[in-house]
Write an enzyme that holds these catalytic residues in place. Sequence first.
Site, PDB file in Angstrom:
ATOM      1  N   GLY A  28       0.900  -1.170  -0.217  1.00 15.28           N
ATOM      2  CA  GLY A  28       0.253  -0.029  -0.134  1.00 15.28           C
ATOM      3  C   GLY A  28       0.820   1.152  -0.026  1.00 15.28           C
ATOM      4  N   LEU A  30       0.363   3.754  -2.065  1.00 14.04           N
ATOM      5  CA  LEU A  30       0.588   3.410  -3.432  1.00 14.04           C
ATOM      6  C   LEU A  30       1.259   4.702  -4.236  1.00 14.04           C
ATOM      7  CD1 LEU A  30      -2.436   1.283  -4.538  1.00 14.04           C
ATOM      8  CD2 LEU A  30      -0.265   0.709  -3.861  1.00 14.04           C
ATOM      9  N   GLY A  33       5.296   4.080  -8.818  1.00 20.85           N
ATOM     10  CA  GLY A  33       5.863   2.955  -8.995  1.00 20.85           C
ATOM     11  C   GLY A  33       5.201   1.723  -9.253  1.00 20.85           C
ATOM     12  N   HIS A  34       4.199   1.628  -8.062  1.00 18.39           N
ATOM     13  CA  HIS A  34       3.003   0.758  -7.857  1.00 18.39           C
ATOM     14  C   HIS A  34       2.222   0.786  -9.039  1.00 18.39           C
ATOM     15  CE1 HIS A  34       3.864   1.349  -3.468  1.00 18.39           C
ATOM     16  NE2 HIS A  34       4.221  -0.006  -3.456  1.00 18.39           N
ATOM     17  N   ASP A 150      13.046  -3.597  -6.171  1.00 16.17           N
ATOM     18  CA  ASP A 150      13.544  -4.704  -5.249  1.00 16.17           C
ATOM     19  C   ASP A 150      14.355  -5.900  -5.910  1.00 16.17           C
ATOM     20  OD1 ASP A 150      12.225  -3.376  -2.516  1.00 16.17           O
ATOM     21  OD2 ASP A 150      10.829  -3.099  -4.208  1.00 16.17           O
ATOM     22  N   GLN A 153      14.620  -9.007  -3.897  1.00  9.22           N
ATOM     23  CA  GLN A 153      13.322  -9.689  -3.792  1.00  9.22           C
ATOM     24  C   GLN A 153      12.988 -10.469  -5.002  1.00  9.22           C
ATOM     25  OE1 GLN A 153      10.046  -7.676  -1.594  1.00  9.22           O
ATOM     26  NE2 GLN A 153       9.109  -7.200  -3.720  1.00  9.22           N
ATOM     27  N   VAL A 176      10.641   3.029 -11.376  1.00  2.00           N
ATOM     28  CA  VAL A 176      10.310   4.300 -11.649  1.00  2.00           C
ATOM     29  C   VAL A 176      11.033   5.397 -10.813  1.00  2.00           C
ATOM     30  CG1 VAL A 176       7.997   5.861 -11.706  1.00  2.00           C
ATOM     31  CG2 VAL A 176       8.064   3.636 -12.423  1.00  2.00           C
ATOM     32  N   LEU A 184      11.084   6.277  -6.632  1.00  7.92           N
ATOM     33  CA  LEU A 184      10.045   6.116  -5.844  1.00  7.92           C
ATOM     34  C   LEU A 184      10.019   5.105  -4.690  1.00  7.92           C
ATOM     35  CD1 LEU A 184       7.233   7.018  -8.306  1.00  7.92           C
ATOM     36  CD2 LEU A 184       8.707   8.379  -6.990  1.00  7.92           C
ATOM     37  N   SER A 186       7.646   4.042  -0.773  1.00  7.28           N
ATOM     38  CA  SER A 186       6.526   4.593   0.051  1.00  7.28           C
ATOM     39  C   SER A 186       7.273   5.008   1.402  1.00  7.28           C
ATOM     40  CB  SER A 186       5.761   3.037   0.636  1.00  7.28           C
ATOM     41  OG  SER A 186       5.194   2.609  -0.479  1.00  7.28           O
TER      42      SER A 186
HETATM   43  P1  AMP Z   1       5.863  -2.634  -1.705  1.00  3.82           P
HETATM   44  O1  AMP Z   1       4.538  -1.728  -1.649  1.00  3.82           O
HETATM   45  O2  AMP Z   1       7.065  -1.719  -1.094  1.00  3.82           O
HETATM   46  O3  AMP Z   1       5.868  -3.776  -1.075  1.00  3.82           O
HETATM   47  O4  AMP Z   1       6.169  -2.601  -3.103  1.00  3.82           O
HETATM   48  C1  AMP Z   1       5.248  -3.500  -4.053  1.00  3.82           C
HETATM   49  C2  AMP Z   1       5.727  -3.627  -5.388  1.00  3.82           C
HETATM   50  O5  AMP Z   1       6.111  -2.193  -6.006  1.00  3.82           O
HETATM   51  C3  AMP Z   1       7.147  -4.459  -5.327  1.00  3.82           C
HETATM   52  O6  AMP Z   1       7.169  -5.187  -6.470  1.00  3.82           O
HETATM   53  C4  AMP Z   1       8.296  -3.264  -5.697  1.00  3.82           C
HETATM   54  O7  AMP Z   1       9.305  -3.687  -6.160  1.00  3.82           O
HETATM   55  C5  AMP Z   1       7.296  -2.355  -6.542  1.00  3.82           C
HETATM   56  N1  AMP Z   1       7.921  -0.769  -6.447  1.00  3.82           N
HETATM   57  C6  AMP Z   1       7.994  -0.171  -5.095  1.00  3.82           C
HETATM   58  N2  AMP Z   1       8.686   1.041  -5.771  1.00  3.82           N
HETATM   59  C7  AMP Z   1       8.927   0.690  -7.276  1.00  3.82           C
HETATM   60  C8  AMP Z   1       9.371   1.966  -8.033  1.00  3.82           C
HETATM   61  N3  AMP Z   1      10.146   2.973  -7.580  1.00  3.82           N
HETATM   62  N4  AMP Z   1       9.611   1.530  -9.175  1.00  3.82           N
HETATM   63  C9  AMP Z   1       8.993   0.254  -9.663  1.00  3.82           C
HETATM   64  N5  AMP Z   1       8.399  -0.803  -9.021  1.00  3.82           N
HETATM   65  C10 AMP Z   1       8.433  -0.375  -7.676  1.00  3.82           C
END
Ligand code: AMP
Length: 280
Positions: A28, A30, A33-34, A150, A153, A176, A184, A186
């Site tokens: 969340g 969001l 990137g998300h 990530d 991951q 992104v 980007l 959270s």
């Molecule tokens: P999170 O909410 O941080 O667990 O991220 C959820 C998904 O969004 C994961 O697959 C992250 O790698 C992806 N994500 C987070 N930040 C970015 C970003 N800046 N660019 C691309 N994907 C992202």
Amino acid sequence: MKIIDNIKELKEEIKKLSGSVGLVPTMGALHNGHLSLIKKSVEENDKTIVSIFVNPIQFCAGEDLDKYPRTLEKDAQLCENAGVDIIFAPKVSEMYGQDKNNLTLICPPYDAVDKLCGKSRQGHFDGVCSVVAKLFNLTKANRAYFGQKDAQQLFIIQKMVKDLDFDIEIIPCPIVREEDNLALSSRNQYLDEQDRLDALSISKALFEAKKLVKMGVLDTKKIIDNSLEIMKNLDVEYIEFVDMNTFEFTETVDKNTLALVAARVQNSKTRLIDNMVLWD
Ligand code: AMP
């Protein structure tokens, strides 16, 4: 768009779906990137499910589990606008019952986790793999979208899918960035004005590393010296170079080399990560 907070209802809805299903697992808060992952899933699948779950078992003691931003209402609006079909946003007790310390976990092998983020975040990837596996089982998705932000991951999840024969395609999505190149996250919400400026050293170090490689500097030790000089305003946890296909460390850059950084900014002590393929 349906917002579902319990497993029973999710299973019923999944049964009714026809065509291909894309899953975007998130915690969340969001951001764009998300949304890039969500957009890709909406384009490529008949239905898209976004999970929003701040997964306690992937946080280590002393980390930011309690203060992690939770903004379901705003997230739901963004998902609705993006064409998402289902948001799955369960409570912790719905996902894990009453005893989240007594679960069957998926633990990726030592080789994959004893480095980079896994080194300082003991058990983190066990928590990630376990929740992701559960989401794969619950949603029966055909594709799942993960950000290259990530990178470790993503590598570990791709390995889990291969090792355990999950019937799902993992779609990697590019990082992104803000206009000034900050990746980007959270967690960028934690940064004050000074931290926000300081954090730019991370992407600067990576882009400068890329420039050095273009000039023919392939020795990672030389690149590290330059990167650490650029990031001297930060508390650098690691700057490492791996082969992106194996996540083995490398000392000489080639077309498969991925440079990865984790560093903390001074004021808020926020831990940020970023990475870049160094070959053009
Ligand atoms: P999170 O909410 O941080 O667990 O991220 C959820 C998904 O969004 C994961 O697959 C992250 O790698 C992806 N994500 C987070 N930040 C970015 C970003 N800046 N660019 C691309 N994907 C992202």
